[in-house]
Design a protein around this motif. Structure first.
Motif, PDB file in Angstrom:
ATOM      1  N   ALA A 133       0.829  -1.205   0.000  1.00  0.00           N
ATOM      2  CA  ALA A 133       0.000   0.000   0.000  1.00  0.00           C
ATOM      3  C   ALA A 133       0.863   1.253   0.000  1.00  0.00           C
ATOM      4  O   ALA A 133       0.587   2.217  -0.718  1.00  0.00           O
ATOM      5  N   VAL A 134       1.923   1.245   0.804  1.00  0.00           N
ATOM      6  CA  VAL A 134       2.833   2.396   0.857  1.00  0.00           C
ATOM      7  C   VAL A 134       3.508   2.593  -0.502  1.00  0.00           C
ATOM      8  O   VAL A 134       3.592   3.713  -1.018  1.00  0.00           O
ATOM      9  N   ALA A 135       3.988   1.500  -1.084  1.00  0.00           N
ATOM     10  CA  ALA A 135       4.658   1.593  -2.383  1.00  0.00           C
ATOM     11  C   ALA A 135       3.705   2.109  -3.459  1.00  0.00           C
ATOM     12  O   ALA A 135       4.069   2.948  -4.283  1.00  0.00           O
ATOM     13  N   ASP A 136       2.485   1.588  -3.449  1.00  0.00           N
ATOM     14  CA  ASP A 136       1.502   2.018  -4.451  1.00  0.00           C
ATOM     15  C   ASP A 136       1.089   3.474  -4.228  1.00  0.00           C
ATOM     16  O   ASP A 136       0.807   4.199  -5.190  1.00  0.00           O
ATOM     17  N   TYR A 137       1.059   3.905  -2.978  1.00  0.00           N
ATOM     18  CA  TYR A 137       0.715   5.301  -2.714  1.00  0.00           C
ATOM     19  C   TYR A 137       1.814   6.235  -3.209  1.00  0.00           C
ATOM     20  O   TYR A 137       1.533   7.335  -3.705  1.00  0.00           O
ATOM     21  N   ARG A 138       3.049   5.813  -3.091  1.00  0.00           N
ATOM     22  CA  ARG A 138       4.146   6.620  -3.644  1.00  0.00           C
ATOM     23  C   ARG A 138       3.959   6.808  -5.154  1.00  0.00           C
ATOM     24  O   ARG A 138       4.172   7.907  -5.686  1.00  0.00           O
ATOM     25  N   LEU A 139       3.580   5.742  -5.834  1.00  0.00           N
ATOM     26  CA  LEU A 139       3.342   5.846  -7.275  1.00  0.00           C
ATOM     27  C   LEU A 139       2.186   6.805  -7.562  1.00  0.00           C
ATOM     28  O   LEU A 139       2.245   7.596  -8.513  1.00  0.00           O
ATOM     29  N   TYR A 140       1.149   6.739  -6.736  1.00  0.00           N
ATOM     30  CA  TYR A 140      -0.007   7.627  -6.902  1.00  0.00           C
ATOM     31  C   TYR A 140       0.414   9.088  -6.706  1.00  0.00           C
ATOM     32  O   TYR A 140       0.035   9.961  -7.499  1.00  0.00           O
ATOM     33  N   ILE A 141       1.194   9.356  -5.669  1.00  0.00           N
ATOM     34  CA  ILE A 141       1.669  10.718  -5.424  1.00  0.00           C
ATOM     35  C   ILE A 141       2.467  11.225  -6.622  1.00  0.00           C
ATOM     36  O   ILE A 141       2.252  12.344  -7.116  1.00  0.00           O
ATOM     37  N   ASP A 142       3.388  10.405  -7.104  1.00  0.00           N
ATOM     38  CA  ASP A 142       4.204  10.805  -8.259  1.00  0.00           C
ATOM     39  C   ASP A 142       3.324  11.151  -9.457  1.00  0.00           C
ATOM     40  O   ASP A 142       3.561  12.155 -10.145  1.00  0.00           O
ATOM     41  N   LYS A 143       2.320  10.316  -9.695  1.00  0.00           N
ATOM     42  CA  LYS A 143       1.441  10.540 -10.836  1.00  0.00           C
ATOM     43  C   LYS A 143       0.637  11.826 -10.677  1.00  0.00           C
ATOM     44  O   LYS A 143       0.485  12.603 -11.632  1.00  0.00           O
ATOM     45  N   GLN A 144       0.116  12.085  -9.486  1.00  0.00           N
ATOM     46  CA  GLN A 144      -0.714  13.270  -9.266  1.00  0.00           C
ATOM     47  C   GLN A 144       0.113  14.545  -9.374  1.00  0.00           C
ATOM     48  O   GLN A 144      -0.351  15.543  -9.943  1.00  0.00           O
ATOM     49  N   VAL A 145       1.323  14.533  -8.826  1.00  0.00           N
ATOM     50  CA  VAL A 145       2.174  15.715  -8.923  1.00  0.00           C
ATOM     51  C   VAL A 145       2.603  15.949 -10.372  1.00  0.00           C
ATOM     52  O   VAL A 145       2.626  17.089 -10.849  1.00  0.00           O
ATOM     53  N   ALA A 146       2.921  14.871 -11.091  1.00  0.00           N
ATOM     54  CA  ALA A 146       3.289  15.006 -12.501  1.00  0.00           C
ATOM     55  C   ALA A 146       2.128  15.578 -13.308  1.00  0.00           C
ATOM     56  O   ALA A 146       2.323  16.424 -14.195  1.00  0.00           O
TER      57      ALA A 146
END
Length: 370
Positions: A133-146
């Protein structure tokens, strides 16, 4: 940069997501406490165990306060803003070992008042589902900021071209990614005021150097001009790209994810439902949707563990999120949302009610996975 709801908004808001109306929850007498006053920040115990700790944050001062938990390296582990005088709030935090600080900021300004704490021991191994969940949330954050960077570049291009109407159309979409991960973005305290400061939050001196989205928002809707905005527009992109570079360094735990989801809902209560966030554009419902989307993403990632540990909480969250999303649907228009100044007081009250209903179970999410 968030303030408490104004009392003058037709009395709509004594919302439970703020954990202040009615004195908060009844904490165990031996619970860890952080008591903020106008001149002190008192932690009930300064020798703490590494791992999950639940704190009752108490504001016994005369000013709205916020509390920050800093790791040994100075990074923000977790935070809670907008704790009103005479209110309290419970927060679950995963503390690493080492010497660190808990800081209260009466008035929500300045460096605050620090209390040194020593944390000993080891944080236990993370459930593999939570690690994912933590790893997937990091990916989500990266995508939203991008996404925010890309759409803001399009927005800024319209601003610099003098296309007022074109810029207006891109303003709210450019902010959506930011709003969906706002607690993470706000953890970089030097960037948040540059990017997202509202005029109402600034002193007369600070307004002289006002930058970010809301400075441009005022120009587009109130001044109906982009004159003199090139430097502000360029600065917005520079700061957002700085955020994009730095967001990879943010510390994330399941508990901080749960706290962040609650913070996102608090953002709805303190800025969107009141109409204070987008004072000129009235695009508050777009921000509202982004905040709730971000909170739901956190819950979605943590849900397998929540269902196992507390099936009743999972069922409550399922129903409450559905109610919020359903309530927003009536305001959809042309792929976006109606201007918030067209939403009547009774309709705002209905939105407040569904946010309240979600706030109570969402406040338990961090503890359920901590």
């Amino acid at each position: 940069m968030r303030s408490l709801p104004l009392a003058g908004v037709t009395g709509l808001l004594c919302v439970s997501v703020l954990a202040g109306c009615g004195g908060g929850s009844d904490a165990d007498a031996n619970a860890l406490t952080v008591t903020s006053t106008d001149t002190a920040c008192e932690v009930s115990k300064t020798d703490l165990a590494a791992g999950t700790n639940t704190f009752k944050l108490i504001n016994n001062g005369s000013k709205v306060t916020e509390v920050y938990f800093y790791a040994p390296d100075g990074k923000i582990i977790s935070e809670k803003e907008n704790i009103g005088p005479g209110t309290n709030y419970e927060i679950t935090v995963t503390l690493p070992a080492g010497d660190q600080q808990i800081v209260c900021k009466p008035g929500m300004v300045g460096d605050g008042i620090g209390q040194d704490v020593k944390v000993s021991g080891e944080v236990g191994a993370l459930d593999p589902r939570l690690a994912k969940a933590v790893a997937d949330y990091r990916l989500y954050i990266d995508k939203q900021v991008a996404d925010t960077v890309t759409k803001s570049e399009e927005f800024v291009a319209k601003v610099k071209a003098g296309d007022v109407e074109g810029a207006k159309a891109l303003y709210a979409p450019s902010r959506f990614g930011w709003e969906s991960v706002e607690p993470v973005a706000e953890s970089f305290g030097d960037l948040d005021p540059k990017i997202d400061a509202r005029e109402a939050d600034l002193t007369a001196e600070e307004k002289k150097n006002w930058t970010g989205w809301h400075r441009i928002e005022k120009a587009l809707w109130a001044e109906k001009s982009t004159d003199g905005l090139d430097e502000v527009a360029d600065r917005l992109i520079t700061d957002l790209k700085d955020l994009q570079d730095r967001v990879h360094t943010v510390d994330i735990t399941p508990a901080s994810m749960g706290n962040g989801a609650k913070e996102l809902l608090d953002e709805v209560a303190t800025g969107k439902i009141t109409g204070e966030e987008e004072a000129f554009s009235h695009t508050d419902l777009v921000d509202f949707k982004a905040n709730v989307d971000g909170a739901f993403k956190v819950y979605e990632l943590l849900k397998p563990v929540v269902q196992e540990k507390d099936a009743a909480l999972a069922a409550s969250l399922d129903g409450a999120f559905t109610a919020v999303f359903d309530s927003l649907k009536k305001y959809e228009k042309d792929g976006s949302y109606v201007s918030y100044d067209t939403v009547e007081d009774d309709e705002r009250k209905q939105l407040t009610d569904v946010v309240n209903a979600l706030g109570e179970p969402l406040s338990k999410l961090a503890a359920a996975v901590g």
